[in-house]
Enzyme design. Structure first.
Site, mmCIF file in Angstrom:
data_model
loop_
_atom_site.group_PDB
_atom_site.id
_atom_site.type_symbol
_atom_site.label_atom_id
_atom_site.label_comp_id
_atom_site.label_asym_id
_atom_site.label_seq_id
_atom_site.Cartn_x
_atom_site.Cartn_y
_atom_site.Cartn_z
ATOM 1 N N HIS A 99 48.424 37.874 44.891
ATOM 2 C CA HIS A 99 48.373 37.112 43.538
ATOM 3 C C HIS A 99 48.478 35.781 43.829
ATOM 4 C CE1 HIS A 99 48.700 40.604 40.870
ATOM 5 N NE2 HIS A 99 48.903 41.272 41.944
ATOM 6 N N PRO A 100 48.002 35.056 42.712
ATOM 7 C CA PRO A 100 48.005 33.493 42.818
ATOM 8 C C PRO A 100 49.330 33.079 42.008
ATOM 9 C CG PRO A 100 46.490 34.110 40.969
ATOM 10 C CD PRO A 100 46.968 35.516 41.854
ATOM 11 N N SER A 124 42.457 37.379 36.488
ATOM 12 C CA SER A 124 43.824 36.483 36.489
ATOM 13 C C SER A 124 43.328 35.200 35.527
ATOM 14 C CB SER A 124 44.033 35.926 37.965
ATOM 15 O OG SER A 124 44.774 36.874 38.629
ATOM 16 N N GLU A 148 44.088 36.414 32.066
ATOM 17 C CA GLU A 148 45.519 36.743 31.929
ATOM 18 C C GLU A 148 46.426 35.649 31.810
ATOM 19 O OE1 GLU A 148 44.889 40.896 34.115
ATOM 20 O OE2 GLU A 148 45.761 39.203 35.125
ATOM 21 N N PHE A 168 55.617 34.420 42.617
ATOM 22 C CA PHE A 168 56.316 34.970 41.314
ATOM 23 C C PHE A 168 55.189 35.692 40.623
ATOM 24 C CE2 PHE A 168 56.982 34.589 36.752
ATOM 25 C CZ PHE A 168 58.219 35.251 36.908
ATOM 26 N N ILE A 187 54.258 38.092 37.386
ATOM 27 C CA ILE A 187 54.853 38.675 36.113
ATOM 28 C C ILE A 187 53.610 39.264 35.229
ATOM 29 C CG2 ILE A 187 54.737 36.502 34.807
ATOM 30 C CD1 ILE A 187 57.503 37.322 33.422
ATOM 31 N N CYS A 188 53.410 39.793 34.429
ATOM 32 C CA CYS A 188 52.298 40.558 33.725
ATOM 33 C C CYS A 188 52.379 39.376 32.652
ATOM 34 C CB CYS A 188 52.637 42.037 33.251
ATOM 35 S SG CYS A 188 51.242 42.570 32.226
ATOM 36 N N ALA A 189 51.220 38.555 32.764
ATOM 37 C CA ALA A 189 50.962 37.514 31.994
ATOM 38 C C ALA A 189 50.547 38.003 30.350
ATOM 39 C CB ALA A 189 50.032 36.533 32.482
#
Length: 181
Positions: free
Chosen positions: A71-72, A88, A91, A123, A125-127
């Site tokens: 994940h970025p 991404s 999101e 980190f 997290i579901c944006a």
């Protein structure tokens, strides 16, 4: 957005076609998509989601860390360079991360670096379930967690991301519940 697929069409896909369509359900998750393909036929969206979750849960800690490392950083270098996956990018934009003030950008960048230094993965997290303020708060709070808790929390956030990405991909999704995360 690409054309949405029926569950029947998904169940009929060959391996390569499934990989092509589901690689970014888990960010850069070609191997995960390949493993999940073998669980066909999928009864419904929830079953498909559960197959992705079960596979991730079956991994050792190093495998789970690898998922998170794909994940970025939120509002990071890849975002600034326009090099995010389309999923991404959408999101992060929906959470307001593509229009940060310089102060917000500086704060999130600083906290991302501290987080990555502590945990060796970004980190996550579901944006879609957050906006800038809650993301900044989440970063500040979760930096205090143990590595074990943060690994678990990060994977649970990936499961939420997977759920929403499947909703985007499958037409007439007969989902009965939001992921119990």
């Amino acid at each position: 957005m690409a054309e949405r697929l029926s569950l029947e069409a998904v169940n009929q896909q060959g391996y390569e076609e499934f990989i092509q369509n589901f690689t970014n359900i888990v960010e850069h998750g070609m191997l995960i998509a390949g493993a999940v393909w073998s669980y066909r036929p999928f009864r419904n969206l929830d079953h498909l989601h559960q197959c992705f979750c079960d596979f991730m849960d079956s991994l050792p800690a190093a495998g789970k860390q690898s998922i998170l490392r794909c994940h970025p950083n939120l509002a990071g270098k890849l975002a600034r360079r326009g090099q995010l996956t389309s999923e991404s990018e959408q999101e992060q934009a929906s959470a307001g991360l593509s229009s940060l003030t310089e102060e917000q950008f500086s704060q999130i960048n600083k906290n991302n670096a501290t987080y990555r230094e502590k945990f060796s993965f970004p980190f996550v997290i579901c944006a879609r379930e957050n906006k800038v303020a809650s993301i900044l708060q989440g970063l500040e709070t979760r930096i205090q967690n143990s590595e074990e808790l943060e690994l678990q929390t990060g994977v649970e956030e990936v499961k939420k991301i997977v759920y929403y990405r499947l909703l985007d991909k499958i037409q007439d999704a007969s989902s009965t519940n939001h992921p119990k995360l």
